[in-house]
Structures are given as C-alpha cells and as structure tokens.
Write an enzyme that holds these catalytic residues in place. Structure first.
Site, PDB file in Angstrom:
ATOM      1  CG  ASP A  77     -56.799  -6.276 -28.318  1.00 22.92           C
ATOM      2  OD1 ASP A  77     -56.879  -5.039 -28.771  1.00 22.92           O
ATOM      3  OD2 ASP A  77     -56.510  -6.566 -27.126  1.00 22.92           O
ATOM      4  CG  HIS A  78     -52.846  -4.150 -28.503  1.00 26.47           C
ATOM      5  ND1 HIS A  78     -52.224  -2.690 -28.218  1.00 26.47           N
ATOM      6  CD2 HIS A  78     -53.921  -4.325 -27.241  1.00 26.47           C
ATOM      7  CE1 HIS A  78     -53.174  -2.373 -27.150  1.00 26.47           C
ATOM      8  NE2 HIS A  78     -53.901  -3.011 -26.582  1.00 26.47           N
ATOM      9  N   GLY A 173     -53.504  -4.072 -17.405  1.00 28.16           N
ATOM     10  CA  GLY A 173     -53.034  -4.660 -16.123  1.00 28.16           C
ATOM     11  C   GLY A 173     -53.530  -4.275 -14.961  1.00 28.16           C
ATOM     12  CG  ASN A 222     -60.416  -3.111 -25.737  1.00 30.25           C
ATOM     13  OD1 ASN A 222     -61.333  -2.942 -26.061  1.00 30.25           O
ATOM     14  ND2 ASN A 222     -59.271  -3.125 -26.446  1.00 30.25           N
ATOM     15  CB  VAL A 223     -62.576  -6.690 -20.042  1.00 29.70           C
ATOM     16  CG1 VAL A 223     -62.492  -7.384 -18.717  1.00 29.70           C
ATOM     17  CG2 VAL A 223     -63.346  -5.320 -19.896  1.00 29.70           C
TER      18      VAL A 223
HETATM   19  P1  13P Z   1     -56.958  -5.037 -19.380  1.00 27.57           P
HETATM   20  O1  13P Z   1     -56.090  -6.358 -19.407  1.00 27.57           O
HETATM   21  O2  13P Z   1     -56.342  -4.011 -18.486  1.00 27.57           O
HETATM   22  O3  13P Z   1     -58.169  -5.172 -19.106  1.00 27.57           O
HETATM   23  O4  13P Z   1     -56.572  -4.473 -20.559  1.00 27.57           O
HETATM   24  C1  13P Z   1     -57.400  -5.211 -21.649  1.00 27.57           C
HETATM   25  C2  13P Z   1     -57.109  -4.289 -23.161  1.00 27.57           C
HETATM   26  O5  13P Z   1     -56.934  -3.334 -23.271  1.00 27.57           O
HETATM   27  C3  13P Z   1     -56.859  -5.265 -24.181  1.00 27.57           C
HETATM   28  O6  13P Z   1     -56.621  -4.478 -25.519  1.00 27.57           O
END
Ligand code: 13P
Length: 269
Positions: A77-78, A173, A222-223
């Site tokens: 991720d990211h 967040g 995404n969570v």
């Molecule tokens: P949240 O932390 O807001 O659920 O977002 C998670 C996210 O987008 C991870 O890439």
C-alpha cells in the site's frame, strides 16, 4: 492461496483491503474473512517498514496463507519508492500500489508506467492514484484535491494500471466532519475509464455511503484507522479490567477480537 487483484475481482465483485503489520492484525483479518467467506486484500503500507521489515510481512502472510487455506491478495500500500515495489515483488507480493499522487501528472504517469512494466512481467497487479489525499496515517489533513475525469482518462490510457485510487471527498484517518463523498464524480470517472476504482480512507464513512460507492464504480475500499482504533480500545478495556501489570498477550487477544469484529462489519457491506 495468494492471488493478484485481477484474480480476486474475478472471484468477487467488490473487495475490501485491510491494513496489517503484525501477527494480531493479520490473524484477526484472516479469521474474519474465513467466517464471512470473503476474498480479502491484506495491505501492508510502505510506511510500516520501520515497524515490521517488508520481508517479515511477506513471510508472515505466506505462512498464514498455508494455515488458513483461503484466497487473498497480498498488497503493498502507498509505495512512493520504486525500490520498495521491486523488493515487494521479489518477496511474493501479488499487488502493489504506486503512490505518485503528490507529483505533477506527467511525472506520476511516467513513474507509474515504469512500475506497471516491471510488475506485469511478474503477474503482479498495479494500483495507481490520482488526486491528493492526506498521509496514510491520517495526519496532515489538508483539503482534498479531487480527481478529474480528464486526468483519469489520460493516466489510465498512458499507464495501463489495473485499478485507480481517486480522491472524491475521502481522506485517511478520522474525519473532522461528516465526509461528503461525491458519488456523481465516482460514476463519471468510472464511465470514462472503465476500470476498478479504489476508495482510500474508508474508516468513518457511513456503511450506506460505502455501499452506494460500490454501486457506482468503486470496487475496492481501504480500511485501516477503524481497525487500529478498535484494537487500541480492546487493550484499553483489558487494562481497565485487569490493571496495567498484565500479560501483553492477553491484552493483544482483546485487541484481536475487536479487530476481527470490525473487519466483519466491512465484509458485510
Ligand atoms: P483509513 O485509515 O482512513 O481507513 O484509510 C486506509 C487507507 O486508505 C489505506 O490505504
């Protein structure tokens, strides 16, 4: 079995990506997936590497895939560095996100296309991102810069990504106020690019809005934050009940139970 994003979409119309960084988060998410009988995405953020080395995350996920015997995607991720992406692919990640969303469009396209080229050779799927979101840990809450249809078409055509993360009023967040998710923008981008769209920052968005987003072109949400917070609440409750001079593994079990329950809620959408 660890599968890539396209293989997961063939098995299931809509997916949820949950962030993990240790044994408790990993096992809690897989427990929930097993109970709900859903294909899920296990996401490991580049920013977690200082907490858990990438190779440890990969080995954990691979070993747990044998224990659980369910299909899931192992996703980076990211990632802002191409080097991290190369390492992740070598370690067995089946899906990667290149996050060039803070770069000028032309540079984002150039870097993403390079990532797609090296990932495709290894049957690894790529998620790109357009539009500015705040940092993955939810800090740095600036105004979200929404993704446009024009940029999306150009980006998708020139990079050949498998999925596109868009900014439509979402943020990582905790939301400071009720999130205003632009469903019509999701529909417009979806119609123009005809590709699975990704909604980051899904913690704190009402489940009914997430369901609506799924209906209009989002196929991966995404969570992270909700799992992180409910885990901490579990530890807090345990300490209130048993005192701080407790066994860490017991407090972590409470965190894990909470994370599993929260994961199941998202899988029911
Ligand atoms: P949240 O932390 O807001 O659920 O977002 C998670 C996210 O987008 C991870 O890439």
């Amino acid at each position: 079995m660890i599968i890539n994003l396209n293989e997961a979409f063939l098995k299931q119309q809509n997916l949820v990506a949950f962030n993990f960084f240790n044994v408790e988060t990993l096992a809690a998410i897989l427990d929930a997936a097993k109970v709900e009988n859903k294909v899920i995405i296990l996401s490991f953020g580049e920013s977690y590497i200082s907490h858990t080395p990438l190779q440890v995350a990969a080995v954990m996920a691979k070993e747990y895939s044998k224990l659980y015997d369910i299909p899931f995607v192992l996703h980076l991720d990211h990632a802002t560095k191409v080097d991290t992406i190369k390492q992740a692919i070598d370690l067995g990640f089946t899906s990667v996100m290149y996050d060039g969303s803070r770069l000028p469009l032309v540079e984002n396209i150039k870097n993403t296309a390079e990532v797609v080229k090296l990932a495709k050779e290894r049957n690894v799927t790529v998620e790109g991102e357009l539009g500015y979101l705040n940092k993955e840990d939810g800090s740095d809450q600036v105004e979200v810069v929404c993704t446009t249809v024009e940029d999306s078409v150009q980006y998708v055509n020139q990079t050949k990504v498998d999925a596109l993360a868009i900014a439509v009023g979402n943020a990582h967040g905790l939301y400071k106020r009720e999130p205003q998710i632009q469903i019509s923008r999701i529909s417009e981008i979806s119609a123009a690019v005809n590709l699975p769209l990704v909604l980051h920052g899904s913690s704190g968005i009402p489940l009914s809005i997430l369901a609506d987003a799924y209906k209009h072109g989002i196929r991966k949400i995404n969570v992270n934050t909700e799992l992180a917070i409910t885990g901490c609440r579990g530890i807090h409750k345990y300490i209130l009940e048993h005192g701080a001079d407790s066994r860490l593994e017991n407090a972590l079990s409470e965190a894990k139970a909470n994370i599993q329950a929260s994961t199941r809620q998202f899988l029911k959408i």
